[in-house]
Structures are given as C-alpha cells and as structure tokens.
Enzyme design. Structure first.
Site, PDB file in Angstrom:
ATOM      1  N   GLN A  36      -6.479   7.259  89.875  1.00  0.00           N
ATOM      2  CA  GLN A  36      -5.129   6.936  89.431  1.00  0.00           C
ATOM      3  C   GLN A  36      -4.573   5.785  90.260  1.00  0.00           C
ATOM      4  O   GLN A  36      -4.728   5.753  91.479  1.00  0.00           O
ATOM      5  CB  GLN A  36      -4.228   8.163  89.593  1.00  0.00           C
ATOM      6  CG  GLN A  36      -2.753   7.887  89.800  1.00  0.00           C
ATOM      7  CD  GLN A  36      -2.037   7.407  88.554  1.00  0.00           C
ATOM      8  OE1 GLN A  36      -2.431   7.758  87.439  1.00  0.00           O
ATOM      9  NE2 GLN A  36      -0.990   6.626  88.716  1.00  0.00           N
ATOM     10  N   THR A  37      -3.928   4.834  89.598  1.00  0.00           N
ATOM     11  CA  THR A  37      -3.270   3.758  90.329  1.00  0.00           C
ATOM     12  C   THR A  37      -2.125   3.208  89.501  1.00  0.00           C
ATOM     13  O   THR A  37      -2.099   3.350  88.276  1.00  0.00           O
ATOM     14  CB  THR A  37      -4.274   2.626  90.662  1.00  0.00           C
ATOM     15  OG1 THR A  37      -3.616   1.630  91.453  1.00  0.00           O
ATOM     16  CG2 THR A  37      -4.824   1.989  89.402  1.00  0.00           C
ATOM     17  N   ARG A  38      -1.174   2.582  90.196  1.00  0.00           N
ATOM     18  CA  ARG A  38      -0.131   1.816  89.503  1.00  0.00           C
ATOM     19  C   ARG A  38      -0.042   0.419  90.090  1.00  0.00           C
ATOM     20  O   ARG A  38       0.899  -0.312  89.808  1.00  0.00           O
ATOM     21  CB  ARG A  38       1.228   2.528  89.569  1.00  0.00           C
ATOM     22  CG  ARG A  38       1.854   2.649  90.954  1.00  0.00           C
ATOM     23  CD  ARG A  38       3.170   3.390  90.850  1.00  0.00           C
ATOM     24  NE  ARG A  38       4.015   3.274  92.019  1.00  0.00           N
ATOM     25  CZ  ARG A  38       4.101   4.160  92.993  1.00  0.00           C
ATOM     26  NH1 ARG A  38       3.357   5.254  92.942  1.00  0.00           N
ATOM     27  NH2 ARG A  38       4.923   3.984  94.010  1.00  0.00           N
TER      28      ARG A  38
ATOM     29  N   HIS B 203      -6.399  -3.520  95.784  1.00  0.00           N
ATOM     30  CA  HIS B 203      -6.598  -4.120  97.099  1.00  0.00           C
ATOM     31  C   HIS B 203      -7.811  -3.463  97.742  1.00  0.00           C
ATOM     32  O   HIS B 203      -8.430  -2.568  97.165  1.00  0.00           O
ATOM     33  CB  HIS B 203      -5.340  -4.018  97.960  1.00  0.00           C
ATOM     34  CG  HIS B 203      -4.714  -2.646  97.991  1.00  0.00           C
ATOM     35  ND1 HIS B 203      -5.350  -1.553  98.527  1.00  0.00           N
ATOM     36  CD2 HIS B 203      -3.506  -2.205  97.542  1.00  0.00           C
ATOM     37  CE1 HIS B 203      -4.564  -0.490  98.426  1.00  0.00           C
ATOM     38  NE2 HIS B 203      -3.443  -0.852  97.826  1.00  0.00           N
TER      39      HIS B 203
ATOM     40  N   HIS C 273      -8.052   0.471  98.039  1.00  0.00           N
ATOM     41  CA  HIS C 273      -8.411   1.176  96.815  1.00  0.00           C
ATOM     42  C   HIS C 273      -9.873   0.934  96.462  1.00  0.00           C
ATOM     43  O   HIS C 273     -10.575   1.843  96.002  1.00  0.00           O
ATOM     44  CB  HIS C 273      -7.504   0.743  95.667  1.00  0.00           C
ATOM     45  CG  HIS C 273      -6.141   1.351  95.737  1.00  0.00           C
ATOM     46  ND1 HIS C 273      -5.093   0.948  94.937  1.00  0.00           N
ATOM     47  CD2 HIS C 273      -5.650   2.346  96.524  1.00  0.00           C
ATOM     48  CE1 HIS C 273      -4.023   1.670  95.212  1.00  0.00           C
ATOM     49  NE2 HIS C 273      -4.324   2.511  96.176  1.00  0.00           N
TER      50      HIS C 273
ATOM     51  N   GLY D 264      -5.361  10.457  97.447  1.00  0.00           N
ATOM     52  CA  GLY D 264      -5.365   9.740  98.712  1.00  0.00           C
ATOM     53  C   GLY D 264      -4.072   9.895  99.477  1.00  0.00           C
ATOM     54  O   GLY D 264      -3.400  10.927  99.402  1.00  0.00           O
ATOM     55  N   ARG D 265      -3.708   8.844 100.181  1.00  0.00           N
ATOM     56  CA  ARG D 265      -2.505   8.855 101.023  1.00  0.00           C
ATOM     57  C   ARG D 265      -1.260   8.673 100.163  1.00  0.00           C
ATOM     58  O   ARG D 265      -1.190   7.784  99.320  1.00  0.00           O
ATOM     59  CB  ARG D 265      -2.616   7.718 102.043  1.00  0.00           C
ATOM     60  CG  ARG D 265      -1.440   7.582 102.987  1.00  0.00           C
ATOM     61  CD  ARG D 265      -1.642   6.382 103.902  1.00  0.00           C
ATOM     62  NE  ARG D 265      -1.693   5.124 103.143  1.00  0.00           N
ATOM     63  CZ  ARG D 265      -2.231   3.996 103.599  1.00  0.00           C
ATOM     64  NH1 ARG D 265      -2.799   3.977 104.787  1.00  0.00           N
ATOM     65  NH2 ARG D 265      -2.215   2.909 102.864  1.00  0.00           N
ATOM     66  N   ASP D 266      -0.265   9.553 100.335  1.00  0.00           N
ATOM     67  CA  ASP D 266       1.032   9.445  99.662  1.00  0.00           C
ATOM     68  C   ASP D 266       0.876   9.262  98.159  1.00  0.00           C
ATOM     69  O   ASP D 266       1.499   8.381  97.554  1.00  0.00           O
ATOM     70  CB  ASP D 266       1.843   8.292 100.261  1.00  0.00           C
ATOM     71  CG  ASP D 266       3.319   8.369  99.903  1.00  0.00           C
ATOM     72  OD1 ASP D 266       3.792   9.474  99.616  1.00  0.00           O
ATOM     73  OD2 ASP D 266       3.995   7.320  99.904  1.00  0.00           O
ATOM     74  N   HIS D 267       0.061  10.095  97.554  1.00  0.00           N
ATOM     75  CA  HIS D 267      -0.218   9.985  96.120  1.00  0.00           C
ATOM     76  C   HIS D 267       1.076  10.150  95.323  1.00  0.00           C
ATOM     77  O   HIS D 267       1.812  11.114  95.492  1.00  0.00           O
ATOM     78  CB  HIS D 267      -1.223  11.068  95.704  1.00  0.00           C
ATOM     79  CG  HIS D 267      -1.714  10.919  94.307  1.00  0.00           C
ATOM     80  ND1 HIS D 267      -2.998  10.532  94.007  1.00  0.00           N
ATOM     81  CD2 HIS D 267      -1.095  11.085  93.116  1.00  0.00           C
ATOM     82  CE1 HIS D 267      -3.154  10.475  92.696  1.00  0.00           C
ATOM     83  NE2 HIS D 267      -2.009  10.810  92.136  1.00  0.00           N
ATOM     84  N   ALA D 268       1.351   9.178  94.437  1.00  0.00           N
ATOM     85  CA  ALA D 268       2.528   9.185  93.556  1.00  0.00           C
ATOM     86  C   ALA D 268       3.835   9.215  94.344  1.00  0.00           C
ATOM     87  O   ALA D 268       4.870   9.612  93.823  1.00  0.00           O
ATOM     88  CB  ALA D 268       2.482  10.350  92.560  1.00  0.00           C
TER      89      ALA D 268
END
Length: 357
Positions: free
Chosen positions: A162-164, A168, A171, A256-260
């Site tokens: 998942q990404t928005r 980089h 990711h 991952g870190r701080d997802h959403a």
C-alpha cells in the site's frame, strides 16, 4: 423508482463493495454494523472489519428514501447501482471519531471528512450495475482480475504493498525485501480522495511506472491502483488495507512505519501492534517491517534492526513527507533517497493536490 445521486467518493465506495474489495461487506453499513465496527473492529457476525463504510444523505433525502424498498443509485444522471435501504441513523460523531481516529480534533483530515458527511447515514445492501470510469480508472484492476493474473503466473505467495506516495528508496527497499520472500509483488497505490499536499494520482503512477519498468523484475510485479478515500486512520486503516489486499488475492501484506498515519497522531509502530491483535484472523499474513533509512556509515539503506548507528546525527530518514517538501521547494532529492529516474519521470506531471478534495 426513487433515485439517489451519488458523489464521486460514494460511487467509488459503491464500486469497491460491488467488486468485492470490501468483502465480506455487501452494502453500506447499517447502524448495528457501524456500532460493532467502531466498538469492536468486527462486523456483527464476527469478521474483522476496522473502519465504517458509510453512505450519508441530507435530511430531505432521508425523508424521500425512507419508505422506498429499492433505490436507483445514479452518477451523472446515469443509473450505476441499486440500494435496498434497511435503516436510517445518526451517530455521536465526536465520540465515534475518538474511537476510530483516536482524536475528535478537526485538524485531523480523517476526522474533518467524517464530520463533514451529510447528517444521516443509510444502511443497506447494494448492487453495482456499472463500473466507474474516471481519468484514473484505466490503471485499476478488480479483485477477480488480480486473482486471475496471480494464478496465471503461478504465484502462491503474493505480497501486497500500500502506498499514497511517489516511490523513494525506503519503499523500494521494502518491496525488494518482499520479493525475497514471495513469488510476486502487488503494488497498489491508493489514489482516491486525499488531503492537500499529498501526491496526485498522476505523479504516483508516473513514479511507479519508472520504478517497475527500470529497477524491479517486471514479471514479478503487478501494478494497479486502489480508488477509495484515504481515511488517515493509522492502525485501524492498516488492518483495513490488509483485508482489502486479501480480497485482491494477496497472501501477505506489508505494514511498515506509521502506516496510514498523518502528522503526529499515531506512534511509529502502533499499526504493528494492532495487526498482532488479529493474527490468524485476517486471512492474510502481515509482514511487519521497520522503517528504512540511509546510513552513511553503513553506506546503504538499512533499518534499526540491521544498523548499529540508528539515531545518530548522520542517519537520514526517508519519508514521503520529506520527499514532498524537497520537491515542493524545487530541490533535487539526494539520489541515495530517491532515484533520479523517478524524479525525471515526474517532469511535466502535476505533483501535489493543491486543496482538500
């Protein structure tokens, strides 16, 4: 037949329900489902479901629909689905917001969106009659399509990502880790409603086409968008995103870190902790990965699990927020943090959403 005109967000939610992306949900949530999800992160039958999926209407629309056994759902004047209303209800929004988002502060974009929904919620089963066709739709795959692709390629272990953001190096690092453990990777950027300052769908897809086309094994990666609203609900949304990728045929999902997350509303690894609560009950395995960063002493992308210099003055965190800031200011990102080829792919593409959608 009585009809109800949907806005774009509502139409896309209808589409996701109809395509099975939000399974086992088969309609917009009724009051019992809403309260069960908010209080327990489960539907009344026991299935894990952490976030409400809602259809809101005005007082006048609620009165008009109240006694309708069946409602035609329209978009642009064209019938795109049907709704069988089961109930109409209102909720204590600040109280619900505290449970869903851990805050009732309107400064939180998810809370503001929730507060601004029309006053009455309508629950009921729906049927999708016509797929959405927007400028982004050509890049969208359905759950049945992705499952067929994975089966055709013989993939048994498929990791969802998942990404928005534009990709980089952090990711990319996570995606490469995933490919070491799976047959294939499904990169599915979320391109629905987002807040001002987030990347445009065009920028995200331009960046990922460059990455997948030039630096990842194409035969082991599938790229397709997810057109739904970004809730910014942190840990709860991590669980929601995992369930969605399960429905698309993934066997594993990266958290991952701080997802959403957004701002400082959630702890860096709160999503790791919440997903553990549902281990064995999601129908998909969670890959809990730590946030990568660049360490000049190690001379590479590492995490606190692999680097002895974490927290030192030379370490360079890599975050979507930092990359956005650099690009907004017209700087070229350090190539150790974002590939020059990604930056080149963004030339001439609108980068950022200028106002809340």
């Amino acid at each position: 037949m009585i009809s109800l005109e949907l806005d774009r967000d509502q139409y896309l939610e209808l589409e996701k329900i109809g395509l099975g992306a939000f399974a086992p949900l088969d309609g917009f949530m009724n009051e019992q489902q809403f309260r069960s999800v908010v209080d327990d992160m489960r539907l009344p039958g026991g299935a894990v479901f952490p976030l409400p999926v809602l259809l809101s209407v005005t007082e006048a629309e609620a009165a008009r629909l109240h006694d309708a056994g069946e409602v035609a759902l329209t978009f642009g004047g064209e019938t795109v689905g049907r709704l069988w209303p089961s109930d109409f209800y209102r909720v204590d929004r600040p109280a619900a917001a505290k449970q869903i988002f851990r805050t009732d502060d309107r400064k939180h974009p998810g809370v503001a969106y929730f507060y601004d929904l029309a006053p009455v919620f309508v629950g009921g089963r729906v049927e999708l009659l016509k797929r959405a066709r927007f400028d982004i739709s050509a890049d969208e795959l359905t759950p049945s399509e992705t499952r067929a692709i994975f089966a055709e390629r013989g993939w048994r272990r498929v990791v969802g990502f998942q990404t928005r953001n534009v990709p980089h190096r952090a990711h990319e690092y996570l995606q490469r880790v995933a490919l070491e453990h799976a047959d294939g990777l499904f990169v599915q950027p979320l391109v629905g409603r987002k807040r001002a300052g987030d990347y445009t769908p065009q920028a995200v897809m331009a960046g990922y086409r460059a990455l997948v086309g030039g630096f990842l094994p194409r035969e082991r990666v599938v790229l397709g968008i997810l057109s739904t609203i970004m809730r910014y609900a942190g840990p709860r949304e991590a669980v929601f995103h995992a369930l969605i990728r399960r429905n698309y045929g993934c066997t594993h999902f990266i958290v991952g870190r701080d997802h959403a997350g957004v701002g400082d509303w959630y702890g860096l690894y709160d999503a790791h902790e919440l997903t553990r609560r549902f281990d064995g009950d999601l129908g998909i395995q969670i890959m809990r990965l730590h946030g990568p960063y660049f360490c000049p002493d190690c001379d590479g992308i590492v995490t606190e699990q692999t680097c002895p210099h974490y927290g030192g003055p030379a370490t360079r965190q890599i975050s979507g927020t930092d990359m956005r800031r650099i690009l907004v200011e017209g700087e070229k990102p350090d190539p150790r943090l974002m590939r020059p080829e990604i930056v080149a792919a963004l030339r001439g593409v609108p980068l950022f959403i200028e106002e809340n959608q």
